[in-house]
Design a protein around this motif. Structure first.
Motif, PDB file in Angstrom:
ATOM      1  N   LYS A 165       0.833  -1.204   0.000  1.00  0.00           N
ATOM      2  CA  LYS A 165       0.000   0.000   0.000  1.00  0.00           C
ATOM      3  C   LYS A 165       0.870   1.257   0.000  1.00  0.00           C
ATOM      4  O   LYS A 165       1.928   1.289   0.628  1.00  0.00           O
ATOM      5  CB  LYS A 165      -0.926   0.010   1.208  1.00  0.00           C
ATOM      6  CG  LYS A 165      -1.981  -1.092   1.154  1.00  0.00           C
ATOM      7  CD  LYS A 165      -2.899  -1.043   2.364  1.00  0.00           C
ATOM      8  CE  LYS A 165      -3.949  -2.147   2.284  1.00  0.00           C
ATOM      9  NZ  LYS A 165      -4.857  -2.148   3.465  1.00  0.00           N
ATOM     10  N   ARG A 170      -3.786   6.742   2.501  1.00  0.00           N
ATOM     11  CA  ARG A 170      -3.371   5.361   2.258  1.00  0.00           C
ATOM     12  C   ARG A 170      -4.150   4.807   1.073  1.00  0.00           C
ATOM     13  O   ARG A 170      -5.375   4.926   1.021  1.00  0.00           O
ATOM     14  CB  ARG A 170      -3.595   4.488   3.492  1.00  0.00           C
ATOM     15  CG  ARG A 170      -3.059   3.067   3.321  1.00  0.00           C
ATOM     16  CD  ARG A 170      -2.967   2.347   4.647  1.00  0.00           C
ATOM     17  NE  ARG A 170      -4.263   2.047   5.215  1.00  0.00           N
ATOM     18  CZ  ARG A 170      -4.448   1.687   6.490  1.00  0.00           C
ATOM     19  NH1 ARG A 170      -3.408   1.625   7.318  1.00  0.00           N
ATOM     20  NH2 ARG A 170      -5.656   1.431   6.946  1.00  0.00           N
ATOM     21  N   TYR A 171      -3.403   4.233   0.144  1.00  0.00           N
ATOM     22  CA  TYR A 171      -3.989   3.730  -1.097  1.00  0.00           C
ATOM     23  C   TYR A 171      -3.697   2.247  -1.271  1.00  0.00           C
ATOM     24  O   TYR A 171      -2.567   1.792  -1.044  1.00  0.00           O
ATOM     25  CB  TYR A 171      -3.421   4.475  -2.307  1.00  0.00           C
ATOM     26  CG  TYR A 171      -3.828   5.919  -2.396  1.00  0.00           C
ATOM     27  CD1 TYR A 171      -4.948   6.306  -3.137  1.00  0.00           C
ATOM     28  CD2 TYR A 171      -3.099   6.910  -1.738  1.00  0.00           C
ATOM     29  CE1 TYR A 171      -5.318   7.636  -3.223  1.00  0.00           C
ATOM     30  CE2 TYR A 171      -3.464   8.237  -1.821  1.00  0.00           C
ATOM     31  CZ  TYR A 171      -4.577   8.600  -2.567  1.00  0.00           C
ATOM     32  OH  TYR A 171      -4.946   9.916  -2.651  1.00  0.00           O
ATOM     33  N   LYS A 172      -4.702   1.522  -1.690  1.00  0.00           N
ATOM     34  CA  LYS A 172      -4.518   0.165  -2.190  1.00  0.00           C
ATOM     35  C   LYS A 172      -4.567   0.267  -3.705  1.00  0.00           C
ATOM     36  O   LYS A 172      -5.616   0.545  -4.280  1.00  0.00           O
ATOM     37  CB  LYS A 172      -5.591  -0.783  -1.674  1.00  0.00           C
ATOM     38  CG  LYS A 172      -5.358  -2.230  -2.103  1.00  0.00           C
ATOM     39  CD  LYS A 172      -6.386  -3.162  -1.497  1.00  0.00           C
ATOM     40  CE  LYS A 172      -6.101  -4.616  -1.900  1.00  0.00           C
ATOM     41  NZ  LYS A 172      -7.099  -5.544  -1.312  1.00  0.00           N
ATOM     42  N   GLU A 190      -8.270   4.425   0.483  1.00  0.00           N
ATOM     43  CA  GLU A 190      -8.993   3.579   1.425  1.00  0.00           C
ATOM     44  C   GLU A 190     -10.013   4.399   2.216  1.00  0.00           C
ATOM     45  O   GLU A 190      -9.852   5.597   2.429  1.00  0.00           O
ATOM     46  CB  GLU A 190      -8.022   2.890   2.376  1.00  0.00           C
ATOM     47  CG  GLU A 190      -7.176   1.827   1.700  1.00  0.00           C
ATOM     48  CD  GLU A 190      -6.572   0.866   2.702  1.00  0.00           C
ATOM     49  OE1 GLU A 190      -6.587   1.153   3.924  1.00  0.00           O
ATOM     50  OE2 GLU A 190      -6.073  -0.189   2.257  1.00  0.00           O
TER      51      GLU A 190
END
Length: 497
Positions: free
Chosen positions: A368, A379-381, A386
């Protein structure tokens, strides 16, 4: 009498908000030097008597929008230490006289010394600039700063690429032959100064970290302010005016307020069209440089990526061994063999990202992406933000405006660096792990306030600051090499371009 002044200063400082420093004698001396430098007292009268000192402090407090007491209280001392222009301030009495003239519709030449240019088209020349800003980026900012004044007056400006120019802009360190009182004082304090018509010069402190798209002192704002001086304007007592003496951050409001406009028009008149063009500060938040096609004086042959001639905001590797370099609203990717992509727009890859990234890292546990800016974190997936983000991570004990961040494999956690400390972060809760923060001395040889850090696929950790890098051996916990990253590190993409 001098001892009497010191005693009173001791009383003012000790009794006000528990302010423990500077020492009273130092506070007195610093205040006297400040008041002399910015035109509130004369050198030969610096130590004259308490009445004159109190009068000077009162004038300063009035023009700085502070409670007028005549005492060197905490707010006054702190305000004196704020970053500002190195030019003198206009006196309270003179400002009141000129303000009354304005109210009575007498079109006096406000905030001037009766000095002006007797032509309406001026040329300017940029003599040098900070090494980490590209020439085109600086030229665009200077052009916009001059145009800001041209939009509200009869003046027009053009850059002179060679030969003489009416106005010259240059960056200097310390004493640069302008007299001791005009010597630059390093980061903070006096950021720049200029000269009234018709000397036509503006000087900027090279020790500041100048920026046009994020971190550091915003060069565009300071340029526009100092250009005002070169046109004949003195400081304005209006707090929100561009010509107010203290450093002004870009915001959503118009950069020029009514006082700036009236002052420049009193010297040079309104635009021939009769229309004013005012622009909010957000219009000047970024001066992106990557668009070489059609730009005068810019060549496309063998052009290196913009970040190679500059500093970047953040860097990280992903789990596919692809290297990401962030600067302003753009980012580049670099393969292991040093091949660099075209610049990409941050918001085209990630949804609702920050305007620019102060620190970035990819988790070694789940891949991530983490972005940090100010007090918030994202925060990125993959490219998806997210749920619940961005969050105000400072509420969990994370430092605001982190210097840099990386995923540290030996600990299996994110590590945030800020000043002289580092923080180990729990990714699940975004809280600081027990027994942290700790001293940066644990990372032997790493300087404070680095601007980027990453772990290379070979296991080495690289810290970056300015044009330099430090290679850190995580097994022996010490620096094993250092140098200039653009010249020495082929994998960063500058030597292969």
């Amino acid at each position: 009498m001098h001892n009497t002044i010191i005693s009173l200063v001791i009383l003012f400082i000790i009794t006000d908000l528990g302010f423990p420093y500077p020492a009273p004698e130092d506070a007195l001396h610093n205040a006297q030097v400040f008041l002399e430098k910015y035109g509130y007292t004369e050198k030969e009268k610096r130590d004259a008597n308490l009445v004159q000192l109190e009068a000077a402090v009162r004038h300063y407090q009035w023009l700085s929008h502070l409670p007028v007491s005549g005492h060197l209280d905490v707010r006054t001392v702190l305000q004196m230490n704020e970053p500002r222009c190195g030019m003198k301030d206009i006196s309270q009495a003179r400002w009141l006289e000129q303000f009354n003239g304005l109210v009575n519709r007498k079109r006096k030449k406000r905030y001037t010394l009766n000095k002006k240019w007797y032509k309406h088209h001026l040329t300017y020349q940029i003599l040098n600039w900070p090494w980490y800003l590209s020439p085109h980026q600086v030229r665009q900012a200077v052009k916009a700063a001059f145009q800001l004044w041209g939009n509200v007056s009869s003046m027009a400006f053009s850059e002179s690429m060679s030969g003489a120019a009416d106005i010259r802009l240059a960056f200097f360190d310390g004493d640069h032959n302008d007299g001791a009182i005009n010597a630059f004082d390093g980061p903070g304090g006096a950021l720049a100064h200029a000269f009234f018509p018709r000397r036509g010069e503006a000087h900027f402190d090279n020790a500041e970290h100048w920026s046009l798209n994020g971190r550091g002192r915003n060069l565009f704002v300071v340029l526009a302010h100092e250009i005002g001086h070169t046109l004949g304007l003195q400081h304005s007592p209006f707090k929100n005016a561009l010509m107010a003496p203290y450093y002004k951050k870009l915001g959503k409001d118009y950069l020029l307020n009514f006082d700036d406009i009236l002052a420049i028009q009193n010297l040079y008149g309104a635009p021939p069209s009769g229309k004013l063009v005012q622009l909010p500060g957000k219009e000047f938040a970024f001066f992106q440089d990557w668009n070489p096609k059609g730009v005068e004086g810019f060549t496309t042959a063998n052009t290196k990526p913009f970040y190679c001639q500059s500093v970047f905001d953040a860097i990280t590797w992903d789990m596919e061994n692809l290297f990401y370099i962030f600067k302003g609203r753009q980012f580049w990717t670099v393969s292991l063999n040093g091949n660099v992509s075209e610049p990409h727009i941050l918001k085209h890859r990630w949804k609702r990202p920050p305007a620019y990234v102060e620190a970035a890292a990819v988790s070694g546990s789940d891949g991530k992406f983490y972005f940090f800016k100010g007090s918030k974190c994202w925060r990125y997936k993959e490219s998806k933000l997210e749920a619940g983000f961005p969050q105000k991570c400072s509420d969990y004990g994370l430092p605001q405006h982190p210097d840099t961040v990386l995923y540290f494999q030996p600990l299996g956690h994110l590590v945030i660096f800020k000043g002289t400390k580092y923080y180990v972060i729990n990714e699940e809760t975004l809280t600081v792990e027990p027994y942290y923060p700790r001293s940066l001395k644990d990372w032997k040889g790493i300087p404070t306030e680095t601007t980027a850090v990453l772990t290379h696929p070979d296991g080495s950790i690289y810290f970056f600051k300015g044009e330099k890098y430090w290679m850190f051996d995580q097994d022996n916990l010490r620096v094993t090499a250092s140098g200039k990253w653009a010249e020495d590190l082929s994998w960063i993409g500058c030597k292969n371009s």
